[in-house]
Write a protein that holds these residues in place. Structure first.
Motif, PDB file in Angstrom:
ATOM      1  N   ALA A   1       0.834  -1.222   0.000  1.00  0.00           N
ATOM      2  CA  ALA A   1       0.000   0.000   0.000  1.00  0.00           C
ATOM      3  C   ALA A   1       0.858   1.258   0.000  1.00  0.00           C
ATOM      4  N   ARG A   2       2.154   1.128   0.335  1.00  0.00           N
ATOM      5  CA  ARG A   2       2.999   2.323   0.359  1.00  0.00           C
ATOM      6  C   ARG A   2       3.400   2.762  -1.052  1.00  0.00           C
ATOM      7  N   GLN A   3       3.339   1.820  -2.005  1.00  0.00           N
ATOM      8  CA  GLN A   3       3.663   2.208  -3.397  1.00  0.00           C
ATOM      9  C   GLN A   3       2.342   2.482  -4.111  1.00  0.00           C
TER      10      GLN A   3
ATOM     11  N   GLU B   1       8.336  16.608  12.105  1.00  0.00           N
ATOM     12  CA  GLU B   1       8.509  16.731  10.656  1.00  0.00           C
ATOM     13  C   GLU B   1       9.454  15.621  10.243  1.00  0.00           C
ATOM     14  N   LYS B   2       9.142  14.942   9.129  1.00  0.00           N
ATOM     15  CA  LYS B   2      10.042  13.881   8.643  1.00  0.00           C
ATOM     16  C   LYS B   2      10.215  14.015   7.136  1.00  0.00           C
ATOM     17  N   GLN B   3      11.450  14.053   6.707  1.00  0.00           N
ATOM     18  CA  GLN B   3      11.707  14.082   5.254  1.00  0.00           C
ATOM     19  C   GLN B   3      12.438  12.802   4.862  1.00  0.00           C
TER      20      GLN B   3
ATOM     21  N   ILE C   1      -5.077   1.623   6.341  1.00  0.00           N
ATOM     22  CA  ILE C   1      -4.240   1.512   5.144  1.00  0.00           C
ATOM     23  C   ILE C   1      -3.257   2.677   5.138  1.00  0.00           C
ATOM     24  N   HIS C   2      -2.043   2.417   4.653  1.00  0.00           N
ATOM     25  CA  HIS C   2      -0.993   3.439   4.768  1.00  0.00           C
ATOM     26  C   HIS C   2      -1.404   4.778   4.167  1.00  0.00           C
ATOM     27  N   SER C   3      -2.033   4.744   2.982  1.00  0.00           N
ATOM     28  CA  SER C   3      -2.509   6.035   2.467  1.00  0.00           C
ATOM     29  C   SER C   3      -3.897   5.849   1.879  1.00  0.00           C
TER      30      SER C   3
ATOM     31  N   PHE D   1       2.151   7.540  18.036  1.00  0.00           N
ATOM     32  CA  PHE D   1       1.227   6.665  17.301  1.00  0.00           C
ATOM     33  C   PHE D   1       1.611   6.646  15.823  1.00  0.00           C
ATOM     34  N   ASP D   2       1.695   5.446  15.255  1.00  0.00           N
ATOM     35  CA  ASP D   2       1.974   5.351  13.822  1.00  0.00           C
ATOM     36  C   ASP D   2       1.168   4.190  13.248  1.00  0.00           C
ATOM     37  N   ASP D   3       1.038   4.180  11.908  1.00  0.00           N
ATOM     38  CA  ASP D   3       0.331   3.042  11.314  1.00  0.00           C
ATOM     39  C   ASP D   3       1.209   1.792  11.327  1.00  0.00           C
ATOM     40  N   ILE D   4       2.491   1.983  10.941  1.00  0.00           N
ATOM     41  CA  ILE D   4       3.393   0.841  10.776  1.00  0.00           C
ATOM     42  C   ILE D   4       4.662   1.071  11.586  1.00  0.00           C
ATOM     43  N   ILE D   5       5.155   0.035  12.261  1.00  0.00           N
ATOM     44  CA  ILE D   5       6.556   0.072  12.713  1.00  0.00           C
ATOM     45  C   ILE D   5       7.259  -1.025  11.926  1.00  0.00           C
ATOM     46  N   SER D   6       8.198  -0.615  11.096  1.00  0.00           N
ATOM     47  CA  SER D   6       8.907  -1.588  10.272  1.00  0.00           C
ATOM     48  C   SER D   6      10.309  -1.805  10.841  1.00  0.00           C
ATOM     49  N   THR D   7      11.294  -1.037  10.416  1.00  0.00           N
ATOM     50  CA  THR D   7      12.654  -1.195  10.966  1.00  0.00           C
ATOM     51  C   THR D   7      12.774  -0.558  12.345  1.00  0.00           C
ATOM     52  N   GLY D   8      11.822   0.302  12.681  1.00  0.00           N
ATOM     53  CA  GLY D   8      11.865   1.013  13.961  1.00  0.00           C
ATOM     54  C   GLY D   8      12.570   2.356  13.871  1.00  0.00           C
ATOM     55  N   GLY D   9      13.173   2.636  12.726  1.00  0.00           N
ATOM     56  CA  GLY D   9      13.953   3.871  12.571  1.00  0.00           C
ATOM     57  C   GLY D   9      13.150   5.134  12.895  1.00  0.00           C
ATOM     58  N   THR D  10      11.914   5.173  12.446  1.00  0.00           N
ATOM     59  CA  THR D  10      11.081   6.363  12.665  1.00  0.00           C
ATOM     60  C   THR D  10      10.849   6.583  14.158  1.00  0.00           C
ATOM     61  N   ILE D  11      10.517   5.519  14.872  1.00  0.00           N
ATOM     62  CA  ILE D  11      10.216   5.648  16.310  1.00  0.00           C
ATOM     63  C   ILE D  11      11.488   5.956  17.098  1.00  0.00           C
TER      64      ILE D  11
HETATM   65  C1  R5P Z   1       5.768   5.904   6.983  1.00  0.00           C
HETATM   66  O1  R5P Z   1       5.310   6.930   6.485  1.00  0.00           O
HETATM   67  C2  R5P Z   1       5.002   5.035   7.911  1.00  0.00           C
HETATM   68  O2  R5P Z   1       3.873   5.652   8.442  1.00  0.00           O
HETATM   69  C3  R5P Z   1       5.878   4.543   9.036  1.00  0.00           C
HETATM   70  O3  R5P Z   1       6.315   5.660   9.792  1.00  0.00           O
HETATM   71  C4  R5P Z   1       7.071   3.813   8.503  1.00  0.00           C
HETATM   72  O4  R5P Z   1       6.681   2.810   7.601  1.00  0.00           O
HETATM   73  C5  R5P Z   1       7.862   3.199   9.627  1.00  0.00           C
HETATM   74  O5  R5P Z   1       8.993   2.592   9.097  1.00  0.00           O
HETATM   75  P1  R5P Z   1      10.279   2.355   9.979  1.00  0.00           P
HETATM   76  O6  R5P Z   1       9.840   1.644  11.224  1.00  0.00           O
HETATM   77  O7  R5P Z   1      11.155   1.506   9.107  1.00  0.00           O
HETATM   78  O8  R5P Z   1      10.886   3.674  10.253  1.00  0.00           O
END
Ligand code: R5P
Length: 294
Positions: free
Chosen positions: A92-94, A188-190, A126-128, A215-225
């Motif tokens: 869904a991210r693409q 802010e995230k770029q 859904i992501h977007s 709060f986020d939709d997805i935690i994937s690698t954790g980098g964002t958190i």
């Molecule tokens: C990105 O816009 C999503 O909402 C998540 O913040 C992102 O997928 C998290 O990915 P990661 O845990 O790898 O930083």
């Protein structure tokens, strides 16, 4: 209506069947020596509308194929309608062409699923929202954020600060704030589309001394958190928690987040994990009951 218990969402499927009082159709799955998938419905769908509960977290490609084969099996077994309940919708991210030469993965996936027999989709956060416009069947996009926020209310964190790690997730933080009743804001995230590297800043946030829940939709690698937690610590937050709908938790994400000073990570059973403390079953049950009566 009957519920087909997809192999990727066994517990969630069973819980949903229990809550809705709908008959569960079990599935047998095996993999041939060459890697091909064999899947079979263990009981008849008896010409009833079916809902297939199957998430598409990693190994996403296998799970997508299983979902498609289940939809085909249900249709051949006389199901007039097949609703796919896919809590985490892969790809869904693409949802658009970001760089020249790319395709729109979610659109291709949806066309494949429709070809396999899927008539409608129920998904969660859904992501977007834009991705929904690419899907060739009716969709229901539910939000698990109020349930996640309620988890923290039950833990005694009413009035906690609801933080979105980027502007796109602000709607998520706002839904959490409605339950928590505290402040809300976003970082802010770029992201560099070529390297995937991100940069976060937290200008103007008033989090000093506050309990903050990211709060986020997805935690994937954790980098964002992890990046968000670092900023929050520097800004003097008293306690940091995080919650997500889809805990992908790739590699060592969980430990790295905890080492970054986050006290607890909470996710849903969209993707089964040891932090899936909030179940989506009540949410899905309401949506399926509405489909059944509508
Ligand atoms: C990105 O816009 C999503 O909402 C998540 O913040 C992102 O997928 C998290 O990915 P990661 O845990 O790898 O930083």
């Amino acid at each position: 209506m009957k519920i087909i218990i997809g192999p990727a969402s066994k517990e969630l499927g069973e819980k949903t069947a229990e809550l809705t009082n709908l008959e569960a159709v079990q599935v047998s799955l095996k993999t041939f020596p060459d890697g091909e998938v064999y899947i079979r419905l263990e009981s008849s769908v008896n010409c009833e509308h079916v809902a297939i509960v199957q998430t598409t977290s990693p190994p996403q490609n296998d799970r997508i194929v299983q979902l498609a084969f289940l939809a085909d099996a249900a249709k051949r077994n006389g199901a007039p309608n097949v609703t796919a309940v896919v809590p985490y919708l892969a790809y869904a991210r693409q949802d658009k062409v970001f760089l020249p030469g790319e395709g729109i993965s979610i659109e291709t996936l949806a066309r494949m699923l429709k070809g396999a027999g899927i008539d409608a989709l129920v998904t969660i956060n859904i992501h977007s929202e834009n991705a929904l416009k690419k899907l060739p069947f009716p969709t229901t996009n539910l939000s698990a954020i109020p349930l996640l926020a309620e988890y923290f209310v039950q833990k005694g964190f009413k009035k906690a600060f609801a933080l979105a790690p980027d502007k796109g997730a602000m709607y998520i933080a706002e839904q959490a704030q409605e339950v928590l009743g505290g402040d809300v804001g976003h970082l802010e995230k770029q992201r560099d589309r070529y390297t995937g590297q991100t940069r976060q800043t937290g200008m103007g946030l008033k989090v000093k001394g506050q309990v903050v829940i990211i709060f986020d939709d997805i935690i994937s690698t954790g980098g964002t958190i992890i990046g968000a937690a670092k900023i929050l610590r520097e800004m003097g937050a008293a306690k940091i928690f995080t919650a997500c709908v889809h805990p992908l938790l790739i590699g060592d994400a969980q430990n790295r987040i905890l080492e970054a000073g986050v006290e607890e990570i909470v996710g849903t059973d969209s993707i089964p994990s040891n932090i899936s403390k909030v179940s989506l079953a009540p949410l899905i049950a309401i949506a399926l009951k509405a489909q059944e009566s509508g």
